[in-house]
Design a protein around this motif. Structure first.
Motif, PDB file in Angstrom:
ATOM      1  N   PRO A 158       0.578  -1.280  -0.002  1.00 47.69           N
ATOM      2  CA  PRO A 158      -0.152  -0.115  -0.007  1.00 47.69           C
ATOM      3  C   PRO A 158       0.848   1.110   0.026  1.00 47.69           C
ATOM      4  CG  PRO A 158       0.053  -1.035   2.201  1.00 47.69           C
ATOM      5  CD  PRO A 158       0.617  -2.150   1.321  1.00 47.69           C
ATOM      6  N   GLY A 159       2.198   1.095   0.388  1.00 43.75           N
ATOM      7  CA  GLY A 159       2.977   2.295   0.019  1.00 43.75           C
ATOM      8  C   GLY A 159       3.708   2.329  -0.998  1.00 43.75           C
ATOM      9  N   GLY A 160       4.210   1.100  -1.467  1.00 49.75           N
ATOM     10  CA  GLY A 160       5.317   1.263  -2.874  1.00 49.75           C
ATOM     11  C   GLY A 160       4.155   1.457  -4.073  1.00 49.75           C
ATOM     12  N   SER A 161       3.126   0.741  -4.334  1.00 50.01           N
ATOM     13  CA  SER A 161       2.298   0.870  -5.450  1.00 50.01           C
ATOM     14  C   SER A 161       1.778   2.285  -5.744  1.00 50.01           C
ATOM     15  CB  SER A 161       1.336  -0.214  -5.412  1.00 50.01           C
ATOM     16  OG  SER A 161       1.613  -1.649  -5.186  1.00 50.01           O
ATOM     17  N   PRO A 162       1.161   2.806  -4.766  1.00 50.12           N
ATOM     18  CA  PRO A 162       0.902   4.523  -5.077  1.00 50.12           C
ATOM     19  C   PRO A 162       2.095   5.168  -5.446  1.00 50.12           C
ATOM     20  CG  PRO A 162       0.030   3.479  -3.218  1.00 50.12           C
ATOM     21  CD  PRO A 162       0.762   2.629  -3.494  1.00 50.12           C
ATOM     22  N   VAL A 163       3.360   4.964  -4.795  1.00 49.02           N
ATOM     23  CA  VAL A 163       4.440   5.656  -5.195  1.00 49.02           C
ATOM     24  C   VAL A 163       4.804   5.490  -6.815  1.00 49.02           C
ATOM     25  CG1 VAL A 163       6.808   6.107  -4.972  1.00 49.02           C
ATOM     26  CG2 VAL A 163       5.228   5.917  -2.852  1.00 49.02           C
ATOM     27  N   ALA A 164       5.002   4.096  -7.140  1.00 53.56           N
ATOM     28  CA  ALA A 164       5.210   3.579  -8.270  1.00 53.56           C
ATOM     29  C   ALA A 164       4.437   4.239  -9.584  1.00 53.56           C
ATOM     30  CB  ALA A 164       5.517   2.370  -8.420  1.00 53.56           C
ATOM     31  N   ALA A 165       3.176   4.015  -9.114  1.00 50.71           N
ATOM     32  CA  ALA A 165       2.320   4.400 -10.093  1.00 50.71           C
ATOM     33  C   ALA A 165       2.066   5.919 -10.385  1.00 50.71           C
ATOM     34  CB  ALA A 165       0.736   4.051  -9.511  1.00 50.71           C
ATOM     35  N   ARG A 166       2.253   6.803  -9.261  1.00 47.25           N
ATOM     36  CA  ARG A 166       2.232   8.245  -9.488  1.00 47.25           C
ATOM     37  C   ARG A 166       3.635   8.659 -10.171  1.00 47.25           C
ATOM     38  NH1 ARG A 166      -0.042   9.059  -3.529  1.00 47.25           N
ATOM     39  NH2 ARG A 166      -2.175   9.074  -4.059  1.00 47.25           N
ATOM     40  N   LEU A 167       4.719   7.992  -9.945  1.00 48.33           N
ATOM     41  CA  LEU A 167       6.123   8.443 -10.709  1.00 48.33           C
ATOM     42  C   LEU A 167       5.795   7.921 -12.029  1.00 48.33           C
ATOM     43  CD1 LEU A 167       8.742   7.097  -8.159  1.00 48.33           C
ATOM     44  CD2 LEU A 167       8.386   9.331  -8.890  1.00 48.33           C
ATOM     45  N   ALA A 168       5.148   6.834 -12.356  1.00 44.93           N
ATOM     46  CA  ALA A 168       4.899   6.465 -13.972  1.00 44.93           C
ATOM     47  C   ALA A 168       3.938   7.523 -14.472  1.00 44.93           C
ATOM     48  CB  ALA A 168       4.542   4.913 -13.992  1.00 44.93           C
ATOM     49  N   GLU A 169       3.171   7.806 -13.853  1.00 45.47           N
ATOM     50  CA  GLU A 169       2.052   8.611 -14.365  1.00 45.47           C
ATOM     51  C   GLU A 169       2.829  10.212 -14.601  1.00 45.47           C
ATOM     52  OE1 GLU A 169      -2.026   7.188 -12.225  1.00 45.47           O
ATOM     53  OE2 GLU A 169      -1.252   8.723 -11.443  1.00 45.47           O
ATOM     54  N   ALA A 170       3.850  10.442 -13.831  1.00 44.12           N
ATOM     55  CA  ALA A 170       4.528  11.595 -14.058  1.00 44.12           C
ATOM     56  C   ALA A 170       5.509  11.661 -15.369  1.00 44.12           C
ATOM     57  CB  ALA A 170       4.932  11.973 -12.783  1.00 44.12           C
ATOM     58  N   GLY A 171       5.614  10.342 -15.814  1.00 44.35           N
ATOM     59  CA  GLY A 171       6.355  10.017 -16.927  1.00 44.35           C
ATOM     60  C   GLY A 171       7.917   9.375 -16.892  1.00 44.35           C
ATOM     61  N   PHE A 172       8.130   8.903 -15.428  1.00 46.51           N
ATOM     62  CA  PHE A 172       9.213   8.398 -15.062  1.00 46.51           C
ATOM     63  C   PHE A 172       9.287   7.034 -15.495  1.00 46.51           C
ATOM     64  CE2 PHE A 172       9.063  12.012 -12.343  1.00 46.51           C
ATOM     65  CZ  PHE A 172      10.271  12.789 -12.697  1.00 46.51           C
ATOM     66  N   THR A 173      10.505   6.326 -15.566  1.00 46.18           N
ATOM     67  CA  THR A 173      10.453   4.740 -15.776  1.00 46.18           C
ATOM     68  C   THR A 173      10.839   4.373 -14.257  1.00 46.18           C
ATOM     69  OG1 THR A 173      12.937   4.869 -16.388  1.00 46.18           O
ATOM     70  CG2 THR A 173      11.090   4.875 -18.066  1.00 46.18           C
ATOM     71  N   VAL A 174      10.049   3.221 -13.947  1.00 46.01           N
ATOM     72  CA  VAL A 174      10.042   2.696 -12.517  1.00 46.01           C
ATOM     73  C   VAL A 174      10.234   1.240 -12.504  1.00 46.01           C
ATOM     74  CG1 VAL A 174       8.813   2.827 -10.413  1.00 46.01           C
ATOM     75  CG2 VAL A 174       8.358   4.852 -11.874  1.00 46.01           C
ATOM     76  N   ALA A 175      10.967   0.742 -11.799  1.00 46.15           N
ATOM     77  CA  ALA A 175      10.824  -0.683 -11.489  1.00 46.15           C
ATOM     78  C   ALA A 175      10.593  -1.098 -10.054  1.00 46.15           C
ATOM     79  CB  ALA A 175      12.723  -0.992 -11.740  1.00 46.15           C
ATOM     80  N   VAL A 176       9.755  -1.814  -9.920  1.00 42.87           N
ATOM     81  CA  VAL A 176       9.385  -2.346  -8.686  1.00 42.87           C
ATOM     82  C   VAL A 176       9.938  -3.562  -8.456  1.00 42.87           C
ATOM     83  CG1 VAL A 176       7.213  -2.735  -7.239  1.00 42.87           C
ATOM     84  CG2 VAL A 176       7.224  -0.846  -9.050  1.00 42.87           C
ATOM     85  N   LEU A 177      10.461  -3.671  -7.097  1.00 43.74           N
ATOM     86  CA  LEU A 177      10.982  -4.968  -6.507  1.00 43.74           C
ATOM     87  C   LEU A 177      10.107  -5.631  -5.447  1.00 43.74           C
ATOM     88  CD1 LEU A 177      14.857  -4.276  -6.129  1.00 43.74           C
ATOM     89  CD2 LEU A 177      13.703  -5.058  -8.212  1.00 43.74           C
ATOM     90  N   GLU A 178       9.517  -6.796  -5.504  1.00 41.60           N
ATOM     91  CA  GLU A 178       8.834  -7.466  -4.533  1.00 41.60           C
ATOM     92  C   GLU A 178       9.682  -8.639  -4.270  1.00 41.60           C
ATOM     93  OE1 GLU A 178       6.740  -8.268  -1.921  1.00 41.60           O
ATOM     94  OE2 GLU A 178       5.813  -6.432  -3.063  1.00 41.60           O
ATOM     95  N   ALA A 179       9.683  -8.797  -2.964  1.00 42.36           N
ATOM     96  CA  ALA A 179      10.330  -9.954  -2.386  1.00 42.36           C
ATOM     97  C   ALA A 179       9.684 -11.391  -2.691  1.00 42.36           C
ATOM     98  CB  ALA A 179      10.582  -9.758  -0.912  1.00 42.36           C
ATOM     99  N   GLY A 180       8.211 -11.323  -2.730  1.00 45.15           N
ATOM    100  CA  GLY A 180       7.494 -12.488  -2.797  1.00 45.15           C
ATOM    101  C   GLY A 180       7.002 -12.803  -4.204  1.00 45.15           C
ATOM    102  N   PRO A 181       6.322 -13.916  -4.182  1.00 44.59           N
ATOM    103  CA  PRO A 181       5.723 -14.337  -5.645  1.00 44.59           C
ATOM    104  C   PRO A 181       4.503 -13.445  -5.754  1.00 44.59           C
ATOM    105  CG  PRO A 181       4.841 -15.714  -4.096  1.00 44.59           C
ATOM    106  CD  PRO A 181       5.763 -14.791  -3.310  1.00 44.59           C
ATOM    107  N   ALA A 182       3.893 -13.663  -7.104  1.00 39.82           N
ATOM    108  CA  ALA A 182       2.798 -12.818  -7.622  1.00 39.82           C
ATOM    109  C   ALA A 182       1.671 -12.993  -6.710  1.00 39.82           C
ATOM    110  CB  ALA A 182       2.619 -13.070  -9.169  1.00 39.82           C
ATOM    111  N   HIS A 183       1.526 -14.134  -5.940  1.00 45.53           N
ATOM    112  CA  HIS A 183       0.498 -14.572  -4.930  1.00 45.53           C
ATOM    113  C   HIS A 183       0.673 -15.704  -4.493  1.00 45.53           C
ATOM    114  CE1 HIS A 183      -0.736 -17.179  -8.184  1.00 45.53           C
ATOM    115  NE2 HIS A 183      -0.741 -16.246  -9.168  1.00 45.53           N
TER     116      HIS A 183
END
Length: 167
Positions: free
Chosen positions: A48-73
Motif C-alpha cells: 500500500p505504500g510502494g504501489s501508489p508511489v510507483a504509479a504516481r511516478l509512472a504517471e508523471a512520465g518516469f520509468t520505474v522498477a518495482v522490486l517485490e520480495a515474494g511471488p505474484a500471489h
C-alpha cells in the motif's frame, strides 16, 4: 531467538531479487524486449505504500522498477474468494512473521507478547500488493486520541489529529 531479519539480510535479498529480475525477466516480471536498461526510480515493495508511489511516478512520465520480495500471489483460492482473505495471513507462500517491541518493558505489551520471540506478532506479506493481501484493503484509521498521545509523548505538534488527517 530473534526472527526479524537484519537490514543487511533484507537488502541482500532484495538485491538478489533484483538480480533475478534482470537475469530471468520472464520469471520475475512481465518483461518484454522494450524494457529499459536504466530506470529513473526503483521502488522497493508493491504494498500500500510502494504501489501508489510507483504509479504516481509512472504517471508523471518516469520509468520505474518495482522490486517485490515474494511471488505474484500465494494460494490462488484465498485471493479469488473474498470471504477467505483471513487465510492469507497464514499462507506459507507469502507470510512473514515479524515480532516487534514497542516498549523496553515487555509487560506493557500485555498478553500479545510472545517471550520466545521477544515481541508481539506483526504479520507482513511478501507478495504483489504486499500487506493489502493480509487485510483485504480494509483500513482502520487511528483514533484522534492515539494522535494526541503521540503528540504529547514527542512534543511534536505535527502529530495533532487535525494535521494528521491532511496526510
Amino acid at each position: 531467538m530473534n526472527t526479524i531479519p537484519s537490514r543487511r539480510h533484507v537488502l541482500s535479498g532484495l538485491a538478489g531479487a533484483g538480480a533475478a529480475t534482470l537475469l530471468h525477466p520472464g520469471v520475475a516480471s512481465a518483461a518484454n524486449a522494450d524494457e529499459p536498461d536504466e530506470v529513473d526510480y526503483v521502488v522497493v515493495g508493491s504494498g500500500p505504500g510502494g504501489s501508489p508511489v510507483a504509479a504516481r511516478l509512472a504517471e508523471a512520465g518516469f520509468t520505474v522498477a518495482v522490486l517485490e520480495a515474494g511471488p505474484a500471489h500465494g494460494n490462488q483460492t484465498y485471493y479469488k474468494i473474498p470471504a477467505l482473505w483471513p487465510r492469507t495471513v497464514s499462507d506459507p507462500q507469502v507470510r512473514w512473521d515479524y515480532y516487534i517491541r514497542h516498549y523496553s518493558d515487555a509487560s506493557k505489551h500485555g498478553e500479545q507478547f510472545v517471550p520466545e520471540q521477544d515481541g508481539v506478532l506483526y504479520p507482513r506479506s511478501a507478495t504483489i500488493g504486499g500487506c493489502t493481501t493480509h487485510h483485504a484493503m480494509v483500513t482502520i484509521n487511528a483514533s484522534p486520541d492515539d494522535w494526541r498521545s503521540l503528540q504529547d509523548a514527542t512534543g511534536d505538534r505535527t502529530f495533532h489529529p487535525d494535521r494528521m488527517w491532511e496526510h
